[in-house]
Scaffold this active site. Structure first.
Site, PDB file in Angstrom:
ATOM      1  N   GLU A 152       0.814  -1.212   0.000  1.00 27.51           N
ATOM      2  CA  GLU A 152       0.000   0.000   0.000  1.00 27.51           C
ATOM      3  C   GLU A 152       0.859   1.280   0.000  1.00 27.51           C
ATOM      4  O   GLU A 152       0.399   2.343   0.390  1.00 27.51           O
ATOM      5  CB  GLU A 152      -0.936  -0.016   1.207  1.00 27.51           C
ATOM      6  CG  GLU A 152      -1.893  -1.197   1.199  1.00 27.51           C
ATOM      7  CD  GLU A 152      -2.662  -1.350   2.496  1.00 27.51           C
ATOM      8  OE1 GLU A 152      -3.592  -0.558   2.731  1.00 27.51           O
ATOM      9  OE2 GLU A 152      -2.330  -2.254   3.279  1.00 27.51           O
ATOM     10  N   SER A 164      -6.655  -2.423   2.544  1.00 26.55           N
ATOM     11  CA  SER A 164      -7.069  -1.946   1.216  1.00 26.55           C
ATOM     12  C   SER A 164      -7.683  -3.039   0.358  1.00 26.55           C
ATOM     13  O   SER A 164      -7.639  -2.969  -0.871  1.00 26.55           O
ATOM     14  CB  SER A 164      -5.892  -1.303   0.473  1.00 26.55           C
ATOM     15  OG  SER A 164      -5.516  -0.097   1.091  1.00 26.55           O
ATOM     16  N   ASN A 191      -9.269  -0.280  11.471  1.00 28.40           N
ATOM     17  CA  ASN A 191      -8.036   0.228  10.873  1.00 28.40           C
ATOM     18  C   ASN A 191      -7.463   1.314  11.768  1.00 28.40           C
ATOM     19  O   ASN A 191      -8.166   2.270  12.093  1.00 28.40           O
ATOM     20  CB  ASN A 191      -8.348   0.777   9.468  1.00 28.40           C
ATOM     21  CG  ASN A 191      -7.113   1.093   8.667  1.00 28.40           C
ATOM     22  OD1 ASN A 191      -6.214   1.781   9.131  1.00 28.40           O
ATOM     23  ND2 ASN A 191      -7.072   0.600   7.434  1.00 28.40           N
ATOM     24  N   SER A 231     -10.636   8.738   0.522  1.00 22.62           N
ATOM     25  CA  SER A 231     -10.615   7.941   1.747  1.00 22.62           C
ATOM     26  C   SER A 231     -11.792   8.286   2.651  1.00 22.62           C
ATOM     27  O   SER A 231     -12.350   9.391   2.600  1.00 22.62           O
ATOM     28  CB  SER A 231      -9.298   8.144   2.503  1.00 22.62           C
ATOM     29  OG  SER A 231      -8.199   7.651   1.761  1.00 22.62           O
TER      30      SER A 231
END
Length: 321
Positions: free
Chosen positions: A15, A153, A278, A287
């Protein structure tokens, strides 16, 4: 005294590109609020870089790997370096879905988690795939979701509708780690609820509803503009929205998190079901945490600055959750 912040982004995980985008946005937000910002990556000179900055606060925006598994944060705890976000031990628990889901199930009473089984790679190889696949089908049922225990992700995640698809899905998950999670697929409204603490205690931000154009919220849907429609606040009843907020706060507390987190959940039959949490949410234009901030009574820059202020006011904290 200059208010110095080191925004830490990049790293070596899958990521990395998303982390760099998140880092640039956080760095600009902090500059806009008067901070002196140094953008840094994870490399052999990182600790020397931090030591060369006068009284810094580190703002980690690393996704996956060392950014979320608690390893780097534990080093910061050891060296008494102040940073935004959860401690190393808490991050380690939250990042590992094989651990965090049972912890939330045990500590967040009254909320549901999916039926789940964790499958180590060596067991899958040594004991024979056929027997394990049959057992998973019986215990979890179809459809099911297969994903790496320690990744983000949606990398390595596959929805499986029949037994013949399961081996390939498990192998895909093993590409991102040595433990695969096989869990009940929850059908319903997909939402994310972010929690922030800017000094007055944890509070849940408005829920963001996720409507991917492809029907699957995968890596492309997450980070390609226009591929997913986000509805903020989510199209939920007041009672459903309240329960989602309660679940996110309960997960944040159960896992011993601090400063910021994002809980992903599915609303089914009016009740939220915990999926995962997360500790280093994405900060890009697409996001979920920034979208939730924009739907609240704050601005993204104000929240970033407040998180830095909270981190500056404390010393190291390595208590286990």
């Amino acid at each position: 005294m200059t208010d110095n912040v080191i925004v830490l982004a990049g790293g070596l995980s899958h990521e990395r590109d998303v982390s760099l985008r998140s880092g640039r946005r956080v760095a600009q937000a902090l500059r806009d609020t008067g901070h002196t910002v140094l953008e840094a990556d994870v490399n052999a000179s990182l600790l020397d870089t931090i030591a060369a900055v006068a009284d810094p606060v580190v703002f980690p925006v690393l996704h996956g790997g060392a950014g979320e598994d608690g390893a780097l944060r534990s080093v910061f705890d050891l060296l008494d370096i102040r940073y935004v976000g959860s401690t190393g031990p808490a991050s380690r628990i939250a990042f590992d879905k094989a651990v965090s889901t049972p912890v939330v199930a045990a500590r967040a009473a009254g909320f549901r988690t999916p039926r789940q089984s964790s499958l180590p790679h060596d067991m899958f190889r040594e004991l024979g795939a056929a027997n394990l696949i049959a057992a998973l089908g019986e215990q979890i049922g179809f459809p099911m979701m297969v994903k790496p225990a320690r990744s983000g992700s949606a990398l390595g995640c596959t929805k499986v509708t029949q037994a013949s698809e399961l081996p390939a899905a498990i192998v895909a998950a093993f590409a991102y780690g040595d433990i695969a999670i096989v869990e009940e697929f929850i059908e319903g409204v997909e939402v994310a609820v972010s929690v922030i603490d800017t000094g007055g205690g944890p509070r849940a931000l408005p829920a963001v509803e996720i409507r991917p154009r492809s029907g699957v919220y995968d890596y492309t849907a997450r980070y390609t503009a226009g591929e997913t429609r986000f509805v903020t606040p989510a199209d939920l009843s007041d009672a459903e929205a309240a329960r989602c907020a309660e679940l996110a706060l309960a997960a944040h507390e159960a896992l011993g998190l601090r400063d910021l987190s994002r809980t992903d959940l599915i609303v089914r039959d009016g009740e939220p079901v915990f999926i995962e949490v997360n500790v280093a949410p994405g900060m890009t234009e697409t996001s979920l945490l920034p979208l939730a901030i924009e739907a609240s009574d704050a601005s993204f820059a104000e929240v970033c600055a407040a998180l830095v202020r909270v981190a500056r006011q404390r010393s190291g904290d390595t208590d286990l959750p």
